[in-house]
Design a protein around this motif. Structure first.
Motif, PDB file in Angstrom:
ATOM      1  N   ARG A 164      21.218  42.174  -6.213  1.00 11.78           N
ATOM      2  CA  ARG A 164      20.698  42.126  -7.570  1.00 11.78           C
ATOM      3  C   ARG A 164      20.067  43.466  -7.922  1.00 11.78           C
ATOM      4  O   ARG A 164      19.434  44.093  -7.066  1.00 11.78           O
ATOM      5  N   PHE A 165      20.225  43.879  -9.158  1.00 13.11           N
ATOM      6  CA  PHE A 165      19.615  45.108  -9.670  1.00 13.11           C
ATOM      7  C   PHE A 165      18.816  44.761 -10.908  1.00 13.11           C
ATOM      8  O   PHE A 165      19.355  44.158 -11.840  1.00 13.11           O
ATOM      9  N   GLY A 201      14.348  49.376 -11.648  1.00 13.11           N
ATOM     10  CA  GLY A 201      15.486  49.594 -10.765  1.00 13.11           C
ATOM     11  C   GLY A 201      15.348  48.927  -9.413  1.00 13.11           C
ATOM     12  O   GLY A 201      15.951  49.369  -8.432  1.00 13.11           O
ATOM     13  N   ASN A 202      14.555  47.861  -9.347  1.00 11.74           N
ATOM     14  CA  ASN A 202      14.400  47.170  -8.068  1.00 11.74           C
ATOM     15  C   ASN A 202      15.705  46.541  -7.619  1.00 11.74           C
ATOM     16  O   ASN A 202      16.494  46.064  -8.440  1.00 11.74           O
ATOM     17  N   ILE A 256      23.625  48.438  -4.381  1.00 17.60           N
ATOM     18  CA  ILE A 256      23.820  48.086  -5.779  1.00 17.60           C
ATOM     19  C   ILE A 256      23.103  49.110  -6.644  1.00 17.60           C
ATOM     20  O   ILE A 256      22.009  49.585  -6.299  1.00 17.60           O
ATOM     21  N   SER A 257      23.726  49.476  -7.732  1.00 18.73           N
ATOM     22  CA  SER A 257      23.112  50.391  -8.683  1.00 18.73           C
ATOM     23  C   SER A 257      23.493  49.949 -10.090  1.00 18.73           C
ATOM     24  O   SER A 257      24.432  49.167 -10.266  1.00 18.73           O
ATOM     25  N   GLY A 258      22.760  50.454 -11.075  1.00 21.18           N
ATOM     26  CA  GLY A 258      23.030  50.011 -12.427  1.00 21.18           C
ATOM     27  C   GLY A 258      22.730  51.064 -13.462  1.00 21.18           C
ATOM     28  O   GLY A 258      21.989  52.023 -13.201  1.00 21.18           O
ATOM     29  N   ASP A 259      23.326  50.877 -14.604  1.00 20.77           N
ATOM     30  CA  ASP A 259      23.107  51.740 -15.759  1.00 20.77           C
ATOM     31  C   ASP A 259      22.725  50.838 -16.919  1.00 20.77           C
ATOM     32  O   ASP A 259      23.590  50.189 -17.515  1.00 20.77           O
ATOM     33  N   ASN A 260      21.430  50.809 -17.224  1.00 19.78           N
ATOM     34  CA  ASN A 260      20.931  49.927 -18.272  1.00 19.78           C
ATOM     35  C   ASN A 260      21.559  50.238 -19.619  1.00 19.78           C
ATOM     36  O   ASN A 260      21.944  49.330 -20.359  1.00 19.78           O
ATOM     37  N   LEU A 313      28.622  48.041  -7.181  1.00 21.33           N
ATOM     38  CA  LEU A 313      28.347  47.620  -5.813  1.00 21.33           C
ATOM     39  C   LEU A 313      29.181  48.476  -4.877  1.00 21.33           C
ATOM     40  O   LEU A 313      30.405  48.334  -4.821  1.00 21.33           O
ATOM     41  N   GLN A 314      28.522  49.376  -4.176  1.00 18.83           N
ATOM     42  CA  GLN A 314      29.179  50.199  -3.161  1.00 18.83           C
ATOM     43  C   GLN A 314      29.129  49.446  -1.849  1.00 18.83           C
ATOM     44  O   GLN A 314      28.046  49.142  -1.345  1.00 18.83           O
TER      45      GLN A 314
END
Length: 118
Positions: free
Chosen positions: A50-51, A56-57, A70-74, A81-82
């Motif tokens: 979960r992101f 960015g937790n 996991i990373s995200g772009d709001n 998901l790498q």
């Protein structure tokens, strides 16, 4: 309604890597995060990662800690998901979902197949 489009699944040998992407559109104003779940044949759907947009937790299932990121772009309502050091037991259909007001998961995508051969 939120629509999700996932991509990036495929077939890879054990030890290999894949990167999944998921983009959300539609009623995105109440999204507080995004995440990934997976479902293997004959098993229940399980949480993977979960992101959270706030800070960015990140949160991970124990089974993927240290291997998946996991990373995200709001701004783009997109999550990635790498997946590294993949194992055959990672084989599953991976689903993306949005977290609504930090309360519930919604807007499930169509899923993308990840197959890891031994």
């Amino acid at each position: 309604q939120v629509q999700l489009v996932e991509s990036g699944g495929g077939l890879v040998q054990a030890g290999g890597s894949l990167r999944l992407s998921c983009a959300a559109s539609g009623r995105t104003f109440s999204i507080t995060g995004m995440g990934w779940f997976r479902q293997a044949p004959g098993k229940e759907r399980e949480f993977v990662a979960r992101f959270s947009w706030n800070g960015g937790n990140t949160y991970y299932a124990d089974s993927v800690k240290g291997r998946f990121t996991i990373s995200g772009d709001n701004a783009k309502n997109t999550v990635y998901l790498q997946m590294n050091s993949l194992k055959p037991e990672d084989t599953a259909v991976y689903y993306c979902a949005v977290l609504v007001l930090n309360v519930r998961w919604d807007g499930w995508g169509q899923g993308t197949q990840v197959t890891v051969s031994s």
